[in-house]
Design an enzyme around this catalytic site. Structure first.
Site, PDB file in Angstrom:
ATOM      1  CB  SER A  84      -0.960  -0.003   1.190  1.00  0.00           C
ATOM      2  OG  SER A  84      -0.278  -0.181   2.411  1.00  0.00           O
TER       3      SER A  84
ATOM      4  CG  HIS B 211      -0.825  -5.168   1.950  1.00  0.00           C
ATOM      5  ND1 HIS B 211      -0.170  -5.135   3.163  1.00  0.00           N
ATOM      6  CD2 HIS B 211      -0.825  -3.879   1.504  1.00  0.00           C
ATOM      7  CE1 HIS B 211       0.224  -3.898   3.422  1.00  0.00           C
ATOM      8  NE2 HIS B 211      -0.176  -3.125   2.439  1.00  0.00           N
TER       9      HIS B 211
ATOM     10  CG  HIS C 172       6.322  -9.625   9.684  1.00  0.00           C
ATOM     11  ND1 HIS C 172       7.266  -8.795   9.127  1.00  0.00           N
ATOM     12  CD2 HIS C 172       5.173  -8.892   9.752  1.00  0.00           C
ATOM     13  CE1 HIS C 172       6.727  -7.609   8.894  1.00  0.00           C
ATOM     14  NE2 HIS C 172       5.461  -7.640   9.259  1.00  0.00           N
TER      15      HIS C 172
ATOM     16  NE  ARG D 240       2.595  -4.205  13.536  1.00  0.00           N
ATOM     17  CZ  ARG D 240       2.355  -4.403  12.243  1.00  0.00           C
ATOM     18  NH1 ARG D 240       1.679  -3.497  11.545  1.00  0.00           N
ATOM     19  NH2 ARG D 240       2.786  -5.501  11.639  1.00  0.00           N
TER      20      ARG D 240
ATOM     21  CG  ASP E 142      -2.359  -9.296  10.064  1.00  0.00           C
ATOM     22  OD1 ASP E 142      -3.101  -8.303  10.193  1.00  0.00           O
ATOM     23  OD2 ASP E 142      -1.363  -9.308   9.315  1.00  0.00           O
TER      24      ASP E 142
END
Length: 426
Positions: free
Chosen positions: A234, A264, A310, A319, A365
């Site tokens: 992005s 993504h 990742h 996070r 995620d």
């Protein structure tokens, strides 16, 4: 009285330009990377070829925004995070008030955007609706209007910043409207002129959830997903489009289109779906032993465990830790979150035993979907819109920086397979 964001940026940009110009003049020919054929064919992974000062993701640390580690940013709200991304500093109380006001006065969306969204097919994907809404406002672009009038390139940043403030301020209303329209949640809720970004977004969503808790989650979500270097799809897509001096409406819409891709922005949906499938299979929160069985079966079938691993990190994503701690604090007995906890206690130990896996740890995620699900936001296809709402701040800040420094159009050289073969076959 605090300086406006434009005055603040003008002061910063004068230094950044001078510093960058002097550095490039002295060291511009210094080599910073070697590139292998495998890297070229592998998506340029690990190639140091982009400039981005808003954030960095060291593989042994995780996200650092403007020099501040993610774990030290969890108490920020969206307004503070956006100011930090733009200026490189956290705002003083006066600066915060001025900046918050600058966003509040820009939050109202042109009427035609609602007409366009309402006219779209009822089964349109929420990200299609978001991208279309942003692109439909392109005629409002300050940069486009002033570029046509012949502004000097040294002023490009100023009108890019104007567009950035306008888009970021309007996105909570647009994102909330998409939720209510797409999922038949009733009439649109009008923005409150006195509310800040996060508060107003929660207010306009109209979700029946403990407001203080849900607001805290949304604040954390906006900060945690706001930026992640310049090479993710992005950010890179938006930067490439903007490098052609396409205004921020064009480039941010393009960036959102990249974010919509399964590799993504859809990762938290895939992770949550896996968790729910496991729970369905075992009729509730599975034990660690049952998760171990499911993980081994998933891996044996040639699939990955969604939310684990990742592209950059080699440690637990900070996070993930922030959201994991949120769940532990507010609803540790929630059945889906308990499945997240059990999975976290099982999966890394299994993945560590597989030699080719470089990172067995969870990323953000692996947990975020379970938290949204707890508060009743169960429409999976909407999750990426919230990701985009957050990432818009990083896309906007990077665009302002690129225009301030005078970054040229992005135009790497491409060569055919025969050229690569000619380099190695003599």
């Amino acid at each position: 009285m605090a300086a406006s964001i434009f005055d603040k940026m003008a002061e910063k940009i004068e230094f950044w330009r001078s510093d960058m110009s002097a550095f490039v003049k002295e060291h511009g020919e210094h080599k910073v990377a070697d590139v292998t054929i495998s890297q070229v064919m592998g998506g340029l992974r690990g190639v140091n070829a982009l400039w981005c000062d808003t954030s960095v993701v060291p593989k042994e640390q995780g996200l650092i925004i403007r020099g501040i580690p993610m774990q030290d940013l969890t108490d920020l709200n969206g307004v503070q995070a956006f100011y930090l991304l733009l200026t490189g500093e956290l705002p003083t109380d006066e600066e915060y008030h001025e900046f918050s006001t600058a966003l509040k006065i820009r939050k109202f969306v042109p009427y035609y955007v609602w007409e366009i969204l309402k006219a779209m097919p009822k089964d349109s994907h929420p990200m299609t609706m978001l991208s279309t809404a942003v692109l439909s406002m392109q005629k409002e672009s300050n940069f486009a209007h002033h570029y046509e009038s012949g502004i000097h390139k040294s002023e490009y940043w100023r009108y890019t910043l104007e567009d950035a403030l306008n888009i970021v301020a309007k996105l909570p209303s647009i994102a909330a409207a998409i939720y209510r329209l797409r999922y038949n949640k009733g009439e649109l809720v009008q923005p409150d002129p006195d509310m800040r970004l996060s508060e107003d977004f929660v207010h306009m969503l109209g979700i029946d959830a403990p407001q203080n808790e849900f607001l805290s989650l949304i604040r954390l979500f906006l900060v945690a997903h706001s930026d992640h270097e310049g090479g993710n799809v992005s950010s890179f897509t938006s930067a490439v489009v903007n490098s052609a001096l396409s205004d921020l409406y064009y480039s941010m819409s393009a960036g959102f289109n990249g974010l919509a891709g399964p590799l993504h922005g859809l990762a938290n949906q895939e992770a949550l779906k896996w968790l729910l499938d496991v729970m369905k299979k075992f009729n509730g929160t599975p034990t660690k032993e049952q998760i171990e069985i499911e993980v081994n079966e998933t891996l044996a079938a040639g699939h990955v465990i969604p939310g684990y691993g990742h592209a950059v990190l080699r440690v637990v994503d900070p996070r993930f830790t922030a959201f994991y701690n949120f769940g532990k604090l507010h609803f540790p007995e929630d059945t889906v979150f308990k499945t997240v906890v059990h999975t976290f206690e099982v999966v890394p130990e299994i993945l560590k035993k597989i030699p080719k896996i470089q990172n067995p740890w969870p990323n953000v995620d692996a947990v975020t979907g379970s938290l949204l699900y707890h508060y009743g936001l169960k429409e999976f296809s909407y999750y990426t819109v919230m990701f985009a709402l957050s990432r818009s701040m990083g896309l906007a800040a990077q665009a302002v920086m690129n225009r301030a420094i005078g970054m040229p159009i992005v135009r790497p050289k491409s060569v055919p397979t025969s050229w690569f073969k000619s380099q190695v076959i003599k």
